[in-house]
Design an enzyme around this catalytic site. Structure first.
Site, PDB file in Angstrom:
ATOM      1  N   TYR A 220      -0.468  -9.828   0.853  1.00  0.00           N
ATOM      2  CA  TYR A 220      -1.420  -9.854  -0.259  1.00  0.00           C
ATOM      3  C   TYR A 220      -1.797 -11.304  -0.611  1.00  0.00           C
ATOM      4  CZ  TYR A 220      -3.158  -9.578  -5.017  1.00  0.00           C
ATOM      5  OH  TYR A 220      -3.921  -9.733  -6.140  1.00  0.00           O
TER       6      TYR A 220
ATOM      7  N   ASP B 194       8.322  -5.852   0.257  1.00  0.00           N
ATOM      8  CA  ASP B 194       7.302  -5.406  -0.683  1.00  0.00           C
ATOM      9  C   ASP B 194       6.888  -4.005  -0.234  1.00  0.00           C
ATOM     10  OD1 ASP B 194       4.915  -4.827  -1.995  1.00  0.00           O
ATOM     11  OD2 ASP B 194       4.323  -6.933  -2.129  1.00  0.00           O
TER      12      ASP B 194
ATOM     13  N   ARG C   8      13.258  -7.714 -25.201  1.00  0.00           N
ATOM     14  CA  ARG C   8      13.080  -8.463 -23.939  1.00  0.00           C
ATOM     15  C   ARG C   8      14.277  -8.212 -23.035  1.00  0.00           C
ATOM     16  NH1 ARG C   8      14.815 -13.294 -23.901  1.00  0.00           N
ATOM     17  NH2 ARG C   8      13.871 -13.952 -25.854  1.00  0.00           N
TER      18      ARG C   8
ATOM     19  N   LYS D 190       0.032   0.179  -8.446  1.00  0.00           N
ATOM     20  CA  LYS D 190      -0.620   0.935  -7.374  1.00  0.00           C
ATOM     21  C   LYS D 190      -0.106   2.381  -7.342  1.00  0.00           C
ATOM     22  CE  LYS D 190      -2.685  -2.906  -6.635  1.00  0.00           C
ATOM     23  NZ  LYS D 190      -1.857  -4.022  -6.911  1.00  0.00           N
TER      24      LYS D 190
HETATM   25  O1  P1T Z   1      -1.472  -7.037  -9.071  1.00  0.00           O
HETATM   26  P1  P1T Z   1       0.019  -7.074  -9.262  1.00  0.00           P
HETATM   27  O2  P1T Z   1       0.564  -5.870  -9.958  1.00  0.00           O
HETATM   28  O3  P1T Z   1       0.492  -8.358  -9.873  1.00  0.00           O
HETATM   29  O4  P1T Z   1       0.682  -6.982  -7.794  1.00  0.00           O
HETATM   30  C1  P1T Z   1       0.493  -7.933  -6.793  1.00  0.00           C
HETATM   31  C2  P1T Z   1       0.648  -7.321  -5.429  1.00  0.00           C
HETATM   32  C3  P1T Z   1       1.872  -7.420  -4.780  1.00  0.00           C
HETATM   33  N1  P1T Z   1       2.086  -6.884  -3.565  1.00  0.00           N
HETATM   34  C4  P1T Z   1       1.106  -6.190  -2.938  1.00  0.00           C
HETATM   35  C5  P1T Z   1       1.369  -5.622  -1.585  1.00  0.00           C
HETATM   36  C6  P1T Z   1      -0.148  -6.034  -3.547  1.00  0.00           C
HETATM   37  O5  P1T Z   1      -1.072  -5.336  -2.889  1.00  0.00           O
HETATM   38  C7  P1T Z   1      -0.388  -6.610  -4.822  1.00  0.00           C
HETATM   39  C8  P1T Z   1      -1.702  -6.491  -5.502  1.00  0.00           C
HETATM   40  N2  P1T Z   1      -2.748  -6.115  -4.663  1.00  0.00           N
HETATM   41  C9  P1T Z   1      -4.045  -5.907  -5.003  1.00  0.00           C
HETATM   42  C10 P1T Z   1      -4.522  -6.067  -6.243  1.00  0.00           C
HETATM   43  C11 P1T Z   1      -4.924  -5.476  -3.897  1.00  0.00           C
HETATM   44  O6  P1T Z   1      -6.046  -4.992  -4.158  1.00  0.00           O
HETATM   45  O7  P1T Z   1      -4.494  -5.613  -2.747  1.00  0.00           O
END
Ligand code: P1T
Length: 384
Positions: free
Chosen positions: A101, A174, A49, A199
């Site tokens: 988001y 972000d 961890r 992503k």
């Molecule tokens: O899904 P996760 O890995 O927890 O990430 C969240 C997140 C944070 N910031 C941005 C700009 C994001 O687009 C996302 C997640 N977004 C999607 C799942 C989507 O389809 O827009």
């Protein structure tokens, strides 16, 4: 390795051949703990961890790509964001982009508001002047997405970072939609970058992961403390996959951007399309700032289908290569309706005020052959 180019760093930083075997690829260190010779006398790792060699390789690599001092890997983008908010004392105020988001909005509104007594003002940061109009004695952080999700607005990162520094606010970008290949917020003055590495950074739609990268040691130490204390770390297996994804980030981003530009131009002249939002189109209100700030305009396109919800549904049900799914940034093309899917957790009146209507479609343009993608969209639009 500061002098090397982006792809060289993505393939080599943190990824020296394994010292015991010579393995060219960083092994998956599937171990929870590490044997110590004597208490505190060990080879740099105690417990997975707190630190794991596969994760450490990834963290070094992303820190180099974003030009920060340290990177930290989490089990999701939201886990990374949660730690960043927890850097603030209880009762703090954040100024955030009003287009962001849906899950980030939910984290702020439905978790941190009660848990951390957090206050958030959602404002249109395409006008940096709104910061001075919204600042309060307890304002501690500015939270930016650029391009924003889903309207793809472009925020002037240098101006925002300068204002944050003036008022001693922690600035967070972000960078999920742009990736460090297209822009490096830390070099423009931001304190922290966060990613949904699910992503583009991973790029193959096979893991959920998050990252935080810090510009300075002091904040990095605080993030490290919270990463270990809250415990939502990325597993060695997923760290391995993400490292593998990073190696081709530059190649993939070039292909995503090239395809998206051609598709945006195709959609902009299509009779069944009301309006296209893509920063690479010269008529887009943020085109000039995007051109100055980004290496290219990204792989995401948002557009309005002519008509309403019924016409939009028809379009969505008739694509074959573009799959209807949440998420983005993978090699395969996806599409979705933010109002019904990724941004459904934002109340309808706020969504509508921001322009997220039921006929708004978001495309994540993949790296397939662009002629095939255009044909797919054309065919589905004919069905409307
Ligand atoms: O899904 P996760 O890995 O927890 O990430 C969240 C997140 C944070 N910031 C941005 C700009 C994001 O687009 C996302 C997640 N977004 C999607 C799942 C989507 O389809 O827009």
């Amino acid at each position: 390795m500061k002098s090397y180019g982006f792809s060289t760093k993505s393939i080599h930083v943190g990824q020296e051949p394994d010292s015991t075997t010579g393995a060219i690829i960083t092994p998956i260190f599937a171990t929870s703990t590490f044997v110590q010779e004597s208490p505190g006398k060990h080879k740099g790792y105690e417990y997975s961890r707190s630190g794991n060699p596969t994760r450490a390789a990834l963290e070094k690599c992303i820190a180099a790509l974003e030009e920060g001092v340290a990177g930290f890997a989490f089990s999701s983008g939201l886990a990374a964001e949660s730690v960043v908010v927890d850097l603030l004392p209880s009762g703090s105020h954040i100024i955030a982009t009003n287009d962001l988001y849906g899950g980030t909005f939910r984290l702020f509104e439905q978790v941190k508001k009660s848990g951390n007594q957090l206050e958030v003002s959602y404002v249109d940061l395409t006008d940096p002047g709104v910061i001075e109009r919204n600042i309060k004695p307890n304002t501690k952080m500015i939270w930016v997405e650029s391009p924003t999700n889903p309207l793809l607005k472009i925020i002037d990162l240098q101006k925002i970072a300068a204002l944050a520094a003036k008022y001693k606010l922690i600035s967070v970008c972000d960078n999920t939609f742009a990736t460090p290949y297209l822009q490096k917020p830390l070099l423009l003055g931001f304190d922290l970058v966060v990613h949904s590495a699910t992503k583009y950074l991973n790029g193959h739609s096979d893991i959920i992961a998050g990252l935080v990268i810090a510009k300075q040691e002091e904040l990095a130490a605080k993030v490290k403390f919270l990463q270990n204390s809250e415990g939502a770390i990325l597993s060695p297996f997923d760290s391995f996959l993400l490292l593998r994804g990073l190696k081709t980030l530059a190649l993939r981003m070039r292909a995503h951007c090239q395809n998206a530009q051609m598709i945006a131009e195709f959609l902009a002249q299509h009779p069944k399309v009301e309006k296209v939002l893509y920063p690479g189109l010269p008529g887009n209100p943020d085109h000039l700032i995007a051109k100055a700030q980004m290496a290219a305009f990204g792989g995401m396109i948002t557009f309005f289908v002519k008509g309403g919800a019924a016409e939009t549904l028809k379009f969505l049900e008739n694509t074959h290569l573009f799959s209807l799914a949440e998420s983005l940034g993978g090699v395969e093309s996806l599409l979705e309706v933010p109002a019904l899917m990724t941004h459904a957790s934002i109340p309808k009146e706020i969504r509508e005020r921001n322009g997220i209507d039921d006929n708004l479609v978001r495309l994540s343009v993949g790296i397939e052959d662009v002629e095939d993608l255009i044909q797919d969209l054309d065919h589905a639009l004919q069905a409307v």
